[in-house]
Scaffold this active site. Structure first.
Site, short mmCIF file in Angstrom:
data_model
loop_
_atom_site.label_atom_id
_atom_site.label_comp_id
_atom_site.label_asym_id
_atom_site.label_seq_id
_atom_site.Cartn_x
_atom_site.Cartn_y
_atom_site.Cartn_z
N ASP A 176 40.25 34.25 35.22
CA ASP A 176 38.95 35.08 34.60
C ASP A 176 39.35 35.82 33.35
O ASP A 176 39.13 36.65 32.87
CB ASP A 176 38.69 35.94 35.51
CG ASP A 176 37.48 36.89 35.11
OD1 ASP A 176 36.43 36.10 34.80
OD2 ASP A 176 37.08 37.83 35.52
N HIS B 276 34.16 35.78 33.16
CA HIS B 276 32.70 35.93 33.53
C HIS B 276 31.82 36.90 32.40
O HIS B 276 30.65 36.82 32.71
CB HIS B 276 32.72 36.84 34.73
CG HIS B 276 33.21 38.29 34.85
ND1 HIS B 276 34.52 38.57 34.98
CD2 HIS B 276 32.49 39.35 34.36
CE1 HIS B 276 34.32 40.13 34.81
NE2 HIS B 276 33.16 40.30 34.40
N GLN C 247 46.06 24.65 52.86
CA GLN C 247 44.92 26.11 52.90
C GLN C 247 45.55 27.12 53.80
O GLN C 247 46.33 26.72 54.66
CB GLN C 247 43.67 25.39 53.33
CG GLN C 247 42.93 24.73 52.33
CD GLN C 247 41.78 24.03 52.94
OE1 GLN C 247 41.04 24.73 53.70
NE2 GLN C 247 41.23 22.75 52.66
N GLY D 84 30.17 46.39 32.32
CA GLY D 84 29.99 46.38 30.78
C GLY D 84 31.36 46.65 30.34
O GLY D 84 31.85 46.48 29.11
N ASN D 85 32.27 47.33 31.11
CA ASN D 85 33.83 47.54 30.55
C ASN D 85 34.66 46.34 31.08
O ASN D 85 36.09 46.07 30.49
CB ASN D 85 34.41 48.58 31.72
CG ASN D 85 34.32 49.75 30.97
OD1 ASN D 85 33.63 51.00 31.56
ND2 ASN D 85 34.90 50.30 29.88
N SER D 86 34.09 45.25 31.60
CA SER D 86 35.04 43.95 31.75
C SER D 86 35.41 43.42 30.42
O SER D 86 34.63 43.23 29.67
CB SER D 86 33.89 42.83 32.65
OG SER D 86 33.70 43.36 33.80
N GLY E 259 49.40 22.04 48.17
CA GLY E 259 48.35 21.13 48.86
C GLY E 259 48.27 21.67 50.29
O GLY E 259 48.05 20.98 51.47
#
Length: 513
Positions: free
Chosen positions: A161, A125, A293, A233-235, A291
């Site tokens: 991520d 991100h 949910q 900003g630490n991400s 397959g």
């Protein structure tokens, strides 16, 4: 506090009625923190008196990452509001409804170098467009000595991520991943990053929790929680243990204010390193897929099914043709164990399955209609996030349905708070259903009932109760009676709205029995 103050005042005013004796200490008193009064003990292993030496070695390998983005926005400042058409047509500040303008945007984050030739790890991100109308034009890596490099994306993975970048440089300081599996709650950790773009910053704290599930779902919803200050900003920055090893990638924070409140989350190294290695080698990340949910299990759902709390997940939908469907898993099953691992809030089914090899045959234990069953399923490959969103997508429908009819059972309304009628072809057409759906349709509802408070409304379709299909109000009444005999205060409904996949909802009885 009034009582304390009142008592104190009474003692002082009533001094004539009481004798107060003051004693002078025989030895002169000193401040509690007088120099020399406190003897310093040697720190326990893993708790240094200072982090300075460690930080001096690690900080050069942590970088600031920024992006420049081209953002397309409407020229009409009122676009998307009730005034959008009005001001656009009159040639207001926007100058027209259809015109767009391009603006420059940017993002800031952190990362760390994992090789001397310039491979860098960060969050996906951090280098992604901020909005759907934005395009990332460039990525810049800034070293602690302020030297800048242009970076290219080697690989990225949305689900975890994680992203890997490359800069053209050699002889760079770098750090290695450690073993996050050995981390313990209470261990010291330090986080290095670039919060709010102010420059390289170091914070310290402890491991607050392991295997923390944040509730956002997905195959990688399992983090190290820390109270080390982590802010925007630490991400993408590293979380280090006391040996200087990277045991996590700082990724998220929990905050009601937008700033740090002492609850930060890092992707564990044991999850991140295999993905980083694959991305660095140019491989596509592949994950196992059943397959199905799933729907989170609330205490009421456990209660309505008579199951022990925090054990198992509820199947809300089975995708045709996938491994789960071929193995016989059905909507409404509660899966309790996968590949001999218990399914719990700390070890979710998605996490277990995603980390198993594609094509492997795994044993699955489940509960159906109160009976334990065992099946074996073959794992397929997890589809892209876009395809998964399309599978789970659909818009809600609030189309009108016929008024109550004589087939509606009064007992159902008295006990559950709503009236129903059997599904017919006419009702299916009124609800714009693409295919026949078996069940009963809610025709009226008492908003003060538990069902009403939980959002059920006219037009909702009840397809099953306590995991058994229903097509008449009489079948609902029978299921309610059976639940009361078993001493349960609620039933579990399978509810479909429009063309969206059905969901499970526990509903309490109005009479409390």
């Amino acid at each position: 506090m009034r009582n304390v103050y009142a008592l104190t005042t009474a003692l002082l005013i009533g001094g004539t009625a009481a004798t107060m004796v003051l004693q002078t200490p025989s030895v002169a008193q000193t401040a509690q923190n007088e120099p020399g009064a406190i003897s310093m003990q040697s720190p326990r292993s893993g708790a240094p008196m200072s982090f300075a030496d460690m930080v001096a070695k690690l900080q050069p390998a942590v970088v600031n990452i920024s992006t420049t983005q081209k953002v397309t926005v409407s020229a009409n400042p009122f676009a998307g509001t009730p005034f959008g058409d009005l001001f656009g047509q009159q040639g207001g500040a926007g100058g027209g409804d259809d015109r767009t303008i391009t603006r420059q945007g940017q993002s800031l984050g952190s990362g760390f170098i994992i090789s001397p030739d310039g491979y860098i790890v960060t969050n996906n991100h951090v280098i992604s467009a901020g909005t759907k109308t934005a395009v990332v034009e460039s990525i810049t890596v800034i070293m602690i000595n302020r030297k800048e490099y242009k970076a290219r994306v080697v690989g990225r993975d949305t689900a975890s991520d994680i992203a890997v970048l490359k800069i053209d440089a050699t002889g760079l300081p770098y750090v290695r991943f450690g073993d996050s599996a050995g981390a313990r709650v209470g261990d010291w950790v330090i986080a290095i990053g670039n919060p709010f773009g102010i420059g390289s910053s170091v914070t310290a704290g402890i491991v607050s929790a392991l295997h923390r599930v944040t509730g956002q779902g997905g195959a990688y919803d399992r983090f190290i929680q820390t109270d080390a200050s982590i802010n925007q900003g630490n991400s993408g920055g590293p979380m280090f243990d006391m040996n200087g090893n990277v045991i996590g990638i700082n990724s998220q924070i929990y905050t009601p204010t937008g700033g740090n409140v002492g609850i930060g989350f890092a992707i564990p190294a044991e999850q991140a390193k295999p993905i980083v290695d694959q991305l660095r080698g140019g491989a596509k990340i592949k994950r196992g897929y059943l397959g199905i949910q799933l729907q989170p299990m609330s205490p009421e759902i456990y209660e309505s099914l008579g199951l022990p709390k925090d054990h198992g997940e509820l199947v809300a939908h089975v995708e045709p043709g996938e491994g789960a469907a071929r193995s016989g898993i059905q909507q409404g099953d509660v899966i309790t164990k996968v590949n001999n691992q218990d399914v719990t809030p700390d070890q979710t089914l998605s996490f277990i399955v995603a980390n198993l090899p594609i094509g492997s045959r795994i044993p699955i234990e489940l509960i159906r209609n109160g009976h334990k069953m065992a099946v074996t399923a073959s794992l397929g490959e997890r589809p892209s996030d876009e395809k998964l969103a399309a599978i789970a997508g659909g818009s809600e429908s609030d189309d009108a349905v016929p008024q109550d009819d004589k087939s509606t059972q009064k007992a159902t309304r008295d006990t559950l708070g709503f009236s129903v009628t059997p599904m017919t072809a006419d009702i299916a057409r009124a609800l714009a259903l693409p295919a026949p759906v078996k069940g009963v349709v809610i025709t009226s509802i008492d908003q003060g009932s538990d069902a009403g408070q939980k959002g059920l409304q006219r037009g909702d379709i009840i397809t099953a109760i306590n995991q058994r299909p229903v097509s008449t109000a009489a079948e609902i009444a029978a299921a309610v009676a059976a639940a009361k005999v078993a001493g349960r205060p609620s039933v579990l409904l399978s509810v479909q709205r429009g063309n969206t996949p059905s969901r499970y909802l526990p509903v309490r009885f109005n009479d409390g029995r």
